[in-house]
Scaffold this motif. Structure first.
Motif, PDB file in Angstrom:
ATOM      1  N   GLY A  70       0.781  -0.807  -0.027  1.00  0.00           N
ATOM      2  CA  GLY A  70      -0.204   0.379   0.009  1.00  0.00           C
ATOM      3  C   GLY A  70       0.699   1.191   0.397  1.00  0.00           C
ATOM      4  O   GLY A  70       2.599   1.096  -0.430  1.00  0.00           O
ATOM      5  N   GLU A  86      -7.918   6.192  -5.455  1.00  0.00           N
ATOM      6  CA  GLU A  86      -8.069   4.702  -6.453  1.00  0.00           C
ATOM      7  C   GLU A  86      -8.865   4.896  -7.982  1.00  0.00           C
ATOM      8  O   GLU A  86      -9.272   5.630  -7.887  1.00  0.00           O
ATOM      9  CB  GLU A  86      -8.423   3.669  -5.956  1.00  0.00           C
ATOM     10  N   TYR A 104      -2.735   5.578  -7.973  1.00  0.00           N
ATOM     11  CA  TYR A 104      -3.831   6.484  -7.338  1.00  0.00           C
ATOM     12  C   TYR A 104      -3.453   7.556  -7.600  1.00  0.00           C
ATOM     13  O   TYR A 104      -2.439   7.952  -8.559  1.00  0.00           O
ATOM     14  CB  TYR A 104      -3.414   6.123  -6.008  1.00  0.00           C
ATOM     15  N   SER A 122      -4.863  -2.703  -1.163  1.00  0.00           N
ATOM     16  CA  SER A 122      -6.225  -2.825  -1.621  1.00  0.00           C
ATOM     17  C   SER A 122      -7.003  -3.686  -1.589  1.00  0.00           C
ATOM     18  O   SER A 122      -6.094  -4.840  -2.727  1.00  0.00           O
ATOM     19  CB  SER A 122      -6.576  -2.079  -2.355  1.00  0.00           C
ATOM     20  N   ARG A 124      -8.648  -4.873  -4.524  1.00  0.00           N
ATOM     21  CA  ARG A 124      -8.700  -4.928  -5.517  1.00  0.00           C
ATOM     22  C   ARG A 124      -7.327  -5.472  -6.199  1.00  0.00           C
ATOM     23  O   ARG A 124      -7.214  -6.743  -6.761  1.00  0.00           O
ATOM     24  CB  ARG A 124      -9.204  -3.807  -6.199  1.00  0.00           C
TER      25      ARG A 124
END
Length: 183
Positions: A70, A86, A104, A122, A124
């Protein structure tokens, strides 16, 4: 009457050139900072207020670390965390053996920022990483990847530019073919 079809060429060429110019602008966004993936944090300076993007850049056709990390950005002067949005329709740019994908975007004021990698990816990205782990069993070579801070160019501009390019190409071709076919 058949000479009126040549106007399609005159209208199509400028539209074609303008759409190509905007497509190239999308692919040539300026790199502000390049953080090698093996370094877990770095400092970069933004000289003008605006919208910026974080991209994962690296070698194509290898397993990427997407989903294993992240990102956190902190304004060094205020100590505030920068909100990362995002990107829903992620766009990528591929150049021969290297490629990049926008992860991002964020709004930033002028100043110095600290970017760091953490272990909170994330959902996803974790799902795509799960699929990649099933297909590719090799471990990730982190030295091949980096996180880039770039100026943000919206993908929403890219779609009309591609459609305009297709339309302009059709106008040019029809401007050449229709006068030849008209008898």
């Amino acid at each position: 009457m058949k000479y009126l079809f040549f106007l399609l060429i005159a209208l199509g060429l400028p539209l074609f050139v303008i759409s190509i110019k905007y497509i190239l602008r999308f692919t040539d966004s300026e790199v502000i900072y390049d953080l090698p993936f093996i370094d877990e944090q770095g400092t970069f300076t933004i000289v003008s207020k605006g919208r910026y993007a974080l991209c994962l850049s690296g070698k194509k056709f290898t397993k990427s670390p997407l989903g294993e990390f992240g990102l956190t950005i902190i304004n060094k002067s205020t100590g505030e965390h920068v909100h990362l949005s995002e990107i829903f329709l992620r766009s990528g740019v591929d150049v021969f053996k290297r490629g990049r994908i926008q992860l991002y975007s964020f709004q930033a004021e002028e100043g110095t920022y600290l970017i760091s990698l953490d272990k909170e990816g994330s959902i996803r990205d974790k799902m795509s990483n799960l699929l990649a782990n099933i297909i590719i069993r090799k471990p990730v070579d982190y030295s091949l990847f980096s996180i880039q801070v770039r100026t943000h160019v919206s993908s929403l501009i890219l779609v009309p530019c591609i459609l305009a390019n297709i339309f302009a190409s059709a106008m040019i071709v029809l401007g050449i073919v229709l006068p030849l076919a008209w008898k």
